[in-house]
Design an enzyme around this catalytic site. Structure first.
Site, PDB file in Angstrom:
ATOM      1  N   THR A  14      -1.465   5.605   2.079  1.00  0.00           N
ATOM      2  CA  THR A  14      -2.695   4.826   2.029  1.00  0.00           C
ATOM      3  C   THR A  14      -2.870   4.024   3.314  1.00  0.00           C
ATOM      4  OG1 THR A  14      -2.598   4.643  -0.379  1.00  0.00           O
ATOM      5  CG2 THR A  14      -3.952   3.028   0.776  1.00  0.00           C
TER       6      THR A  14
ATOM      7  N   LEU B 154       0.873  -1.166   0.000  1.00  0.00           N
ATOM      8  CA  LEU B 154       0.000   0.000   0.000  1.00  0.00           C
ATOM      9  C   LEU B 154       0.912   1.218   0.000  1.00  0.00           C
ATOM     10  CD1 LEU B 154      -2.751  -0.934   2.654  1.00  0.00           C
ATOM     11  CD2 LEU B 154      -2.954  -0.956   0.162  1.00  0.00           C
ATOM     12  N   ASP B 155       0.524   2.254  -0.731  1.00  0.00           N
ATOM     13  CA  ASP B 155       1.329   3.469  -0.763  1.00  0.00           C
ATOM     14  C   ASP B 155       1.536   3.996   0.656  1.00  0.00           C
ATOM     15  OD1 ASP B 155       1.295   3.255  -3.499  1.00  0.00           O
ATOM     16  OD2 ASP B 155      -0.298   4.742  -3.773  1.00  0.00           O
ATOM     17  N   LYS B 156       2.576   4.769   0.836  1.00  0.00           N
ATOM     18  CA  LYS B 156       2.909   5.294   2.162  1.00  0.00           C
ATOM     19  C   LYS B 156       1.745   6.058   2.782  1.00  0.00           C
ATOM     20  CE  LYS B 156       6.461   8.028   4.552  1.00  0.00           C
ATOM     21  NZ  LYS B 156       7.718   8.805   4.400  1.00  0.00           N
TER      22      LYS B 156
ATOM     23  N   HIS C  86       0.200   2.351  -8.110  1.00  0.00           N
ATOM     24  CA  HIS C  86      -0.664   3.521  -7.884  1.00  0.00           C
ATOM     25  C   HIS C  86      -1.978   3.419  -8.663  1.00  0.00           C
ATOM     26  CE1 HIS C  86       2.425   5.364  -5.576  1.00  0.00           C
ATOM     27  NE2 HIS C  86       3.110   5.930  -6.543  1.00  0.00           N
TER      28      HIS C  86
END
Length: 242
Positions: free
Chosen positions: A106, A102-104, A190
């Site tokens: 998110t 998961l993105d930082k 993303h």
């Protein structure tokens, strides 16, 4: 059967060299008897192993469900940022990793385990595992966007197209800042953010709510985690990926 030093190292007591030193110092007991042989073979199910009087139970697999907070990276180690594995403070094994990324910024569901076979099943590009996200999006999300996501959108460029598979977009609230729920079966870089960029909108907040048969526990606050229940482990390990 497993070597004593590997048994202790696997359970995070120390490195192989550190646990060998503890064994030589007489700090390790097997079935209440002090042992000083690092290569002693241990039956993980029957033998009782302790260090300084503390029983060390061997665990082959660990499964945790984490509500990932923003600001934490999906990695096993990082020189600058706290990792999702750092948050699992009572882990027994040292070989845990996050299943996927998961993105930082998110939040939401992340499975932490050391089950490599399961991770492969859930992450293989040949599989199509449903992932459900909640998001707040700048811009009014419309039925036209719903149809675009259903057909698939180009998240690449005019020169290098990259089309997504069909996604199910549910509008929870359409306003200057809309609320949506999105189900996709891919994990492109993303992807959710790029899908909305493709329809001229911006994701302001993103949280993953589900992955395959696993759903985020509503009782877990960001940064909190728990072990999977026996039923959850059976569901995810025996789940038939489409």
């Amino acid at each position: 059967m497993i070597r004593l030093d590997k048994y202790l190292a696997d359970m995070g007591v120390g490195t192989r060299q550190e646990v060998k030193k503890q064994i030589r110092q007489g700090r390790v007991c097997v079935n209440d008897n002090v042992v000083k042989s690092a290569d002693l073979k241990i039956n993980e199910e029957l033998d009782l192993v302790s260090v300084d009087g503390n029983v060390i139970t061997y665990t082959t697999m660990e499964y945790y469900i984490l509500n990932k907070p923003g600001g934490v990276v999906s990695a096993t180690e990082d020189a600058h940022d706290q990792t999702v594995v750092d948050l699992i403070t009572d882990k027994k094994r040292k070989d845990l990793f996050p299943v996927g990324r998961l993105d930082k910024d998110t939040e939401g569901l992340l499975l932490i385990t050391n089950d490599g076979a399961l991770a492969h099943r859930l992450l293989s590009p040949k599989k199509h595992v449903d992932k459900i996200y909640y998001a707040r999006v700048r811009g009014k999300v419309t039925e036209e966007d719903v149809e675009s996501f259903r057909k698939g959108v180009n998240i690449g460029t005019a020169e290098c197209e990259e089309w997504t598979r069909s996604g199910t977009l549910q509008i929870l609230n359409s306003a200057d800042v809309s609320e949506i729920r999105l189900t996709i079966s891919e994990g492109k870089y993303h992807q959710v953010k790029r899908m909305f960029q493709a329809v001229q909108k911006e994701v302001l907040y993103l949280k993953r709510e589900a992955m395959g048969p696993l759903y985020l526990d509503p009782d877990l606050q960001p940064g909190e985690y728990r072990s999977l229940t026996k039923e959850e482990i059976e569901n995810v390990t025996k789940w038939n990926v489409k």
